[in-house]
Design an enzyme around this catalytic site. Sequence first.
Site: not given
Length: 351
Positions: A144, A186-189, A238-239, A257
């Site tokens: 990332w 939407d988390v990390g969308g 950040s989530f 995942h």
Amino acid sequence: MTSSGNDTAPAGQPAALDPAQLAALCDIVSPMAIRVAATLRLPDLLADGPVPVARLADASGTDPEALVRLLRLLTAKGLFTEPEPGTFATTAAAGFLTSEHPARMRDWLDLDGVGRMDLAYAGLLDAVRTGTPVYERIVGRPVWADAAQDPGFGAAFDGLMETMAAHWAPAVTAAHDWSGVTHVVDVGGSTGSLLLNLLAERPALRGTLVELPVTAVRARERIAASDVRERCAVREGSFFDPLPEGADRYVLAHVLHNWGDEDAVRILRRCAEAAGPTGRVLVVERLLGDEAAGYPDATVDLSMLVTFGGRERTPDHYGELAGRAGLVHATTRPLGSGASLVEYVAAGRAA
Ligand SMILES: C[S@@+](CC[C@H](N)C(=O)[O-])C[C@H]1O[C@@H](n2cnc3c(N)ncnc32)[C@H](O)[C@@H]1O
């Protein structure tokens, strides 16, 4: 394994290899050569017909002699032809590797872009010995951070997420019961594919996208150009930190995942905290199933290991992680894309 030896596999599993197949599997040169050809856009450069290698080398910024050697290997493998000495053309198979092909295989293989992730396989031995990812050691920084610091890589990754979401996002919109739902996070969308689809289909909904800064910029631009811009917010963050509270649904699509169990629980816990007693957490992932099917997800699973330290999981494994985050399973719906939509509610609340 059957009593007759290794040539008959258990039901559902592929038959054992013969030595010629094994030799083909051991070839490490062809997979790299194909990636190099895709990165150099050789199929694009040959799209209008045969080209002499000197001109091809000029157009691709390569050494002509080395390029001939690469092309002769790939000619032997059936990707190119050499209609006259030193002049090359593509076969039909190479059309799959052109920039225009909708499968976007060239982008997956591009070593200057997303294909760089495959380089982590050079560290597979270490990953298997240690059980930890090797991308940072091979490439120089975690994925990332790499996506944030190399705009070409990051934009290509987000673009491929958009291509894949075109298949699964409409299925999520169709599969879930959105009645009574007003706000979805939407988390990390990524760049907003799911929210764009969902909000266009459900005019009563509003959405919030949570993403890392660089992708959040791309999401904002894409959403601003859409018809749902008034109902869709983008929150940079950040989530692993607290999420916007009180929404009805928190979606984690193809996020968990990418992470090992402890981090996956932390992410789920952030969703559970923000969802409170009445919100729900929706997980979109491929679910590992019956081993007798021949491990169809094994390639993705190993990629998750070497690249992110993540993994593919069974329904029970996800259930266990959700339980540690204070959630319990409510429903599972296959999406037809290979992934499933799994719904969790706060522990103690009836589904
Ligand atoms: C595999 S992609 C999936 C994107 C999208 N949900 C989809 O299915 O197309 C994982 C996403 O997680 C985002 N991400 C990674 N670390 C994050 C973090 N700490 N906080 C928020 N988003 C993060 C990445 O930027 C990327 O868009």
